[in-house]
Design an enzyme around this catalytic site. Sequence first.
Site, PDB file in Angstrom:
ATOM      1  N   LYS A  43      38.452  40.813  36.259  1.00 26.60           N
ATOM      2  CA  LYS A  43      38.864  42.085  36.862  1.00 26.60           C
ATOM      3  C   LYS A  43      38.500  42.048  38.348  1.00 26.60           C
ATOM      4  CE  LYS A  43      40.152  46.365  37.423  1.00 26.60           C
ATOM      5  NZ  LYS A  43      41.600  46.686  37.447  1.00 26.60           N
ATOM      6  N   CYS A 129      46.337  46.747  45.190  1.00 31.78           N
ATOM      7  CA  CYS A 129      46.063  47.827  44.234  1.00 31.78           C
ATOM      8  C   CYS A 129      46.777  49.106  44.652  1.00 31.78           C
ATOM      9  CB  CYS A 129      44.578  48.123  44.093  1.00 31.78           C
ATOM     10  SG  CYS A 129      44.315  49.514  42.961  1.00 31.78           S
TER      11      CYS A 129
HETATM   12  C1  DHB Z   1      44.306  48.309  39.811  1.00 31.82           C
HETATM   13  C2  DHB Z   1      45.646  48.160  39.712  1.00 31.82           C
HETATM   14  C3  DHB Z   1      46.232  47.143  40.386  1.00 31.82           C
HETATM   15  O1  DHB Z   1      47.561  46.932  40.308  1.00 31.82           O
HETATM   16  C4  DHB Z   1      45.467  46.305  41.164  1.00 31.82           C
HETATM   17  O2  DHB Z   1      46.033  45.321  41.860  1.00 31.82           O
HETATM   18  C5  DHB Z   1      44.138  46.452  41.253  1.00 31.82           C
HETATM   19  C6  DHB Z   1      43.555  47.467  40.569  1.00 31.82           C
HETATM   20  C7  DHB Z   1      43.629  49.393  39.151  1.00 31.82           C
HETATM   21  O3  DHB Z   1      44.161  50.505  39.117  1.00 31.82           O
HETATM   22  O4  DHB Z   1      42.509  49.162  38.681  1.00 31.82           O
END
Ligand code: DHB
Length: 310
Positions: A43, A129
């Site tokens: 993550k 994100c």
């Molecule tokens: C999240 C979503 C994304 O597309 C990303 O690149 C990084 C984080 C999120 O909402 O956690």
Amino acid sequence: STETTLAGIHFDNCLMNAAGVYCYDADELNQIQKSAAGTFVTKSATVVPRAGNPEPRYLSTPWGSINSMGLPNKGLPYYLDYVSQQQTLFPEKRYFQSITGFNIDEDEALLKQITDSDFNGLVELNLSCPNVPGKPQTGYDFETVEQILTRVFEVYEGPLGVKLPPYFDIVHFDQMAAILNQFPLAFINSVNSIGNGLTIDAATERVSIKPKHGFGGIGGDYIKPTALANVHTFYQRLKPEIQIIGTGGVKSGQDVFEHLLCGASMVQVGTALHKEGPQIFDRLTAELQTIMQQKGYNKIADFKGKLKYL
Ligand code: DHB
């Protein structure tokens, strides 16, 4: 064989998870480790651990997914610790550490922590994100991308790539490729979710997720044509040293084959992995092998990037 090489590193399988799916903690990452995936990405880690946005924040739909997770993560030291343990257990394997800073100084701080650790894998810097209220997607701000990459390569020496949002205009592809080609990137990863879509439930007349009045990143079937276009456009425009990870709309061996044909060297699975679980890597690998056998291909290099035109 479905093995591949990225940044000179060998992977037994070209398939892996996409950041955000099955990679929040040791329990989820262990499941990817036990699967047929060639490696994992964590993550996206931030400087400070985050709880993320209020729930519900992810919905699987018949044709894909919507999410507004808001970067829930356990913080970089947690993931560096986990990867360090895996490096000891499986010294021949290499892993991806995803990171997201909220500004250029945070990016630098995250990279310094990685340098000061025993991490020996690849860094995936997330420039895309879409889900933090008030924060634009960096990948759509071309000047900032250039500034970030300038700083990144002043402070970090290991193999590093960027996770990009989808682009939709040929001039934007040209401009972004010209920026990326100035830097010693190991790879780009195209694409992140299509940002700020909206799914609704007609019966209840409500949005389907809580954050941002229901707006969220779209993944799955909806985004495969956009993903393939991004992979192939960057394959045409980037210097050959910058390899491509293809992500977006992969739920069958044929989808994997299409990403590779467009020029991807590895392929990530997000929405379909969330829906089906880590056993999906067995099915995708077998389906890809069947297609390769039918076509008489022994290895990915036999067809990678060799998309034909009419
Ligand atoms: C999240 C979503 C994304 O597309 C990303 O690149 C990084 C984080 C999120 O909402 O956690």
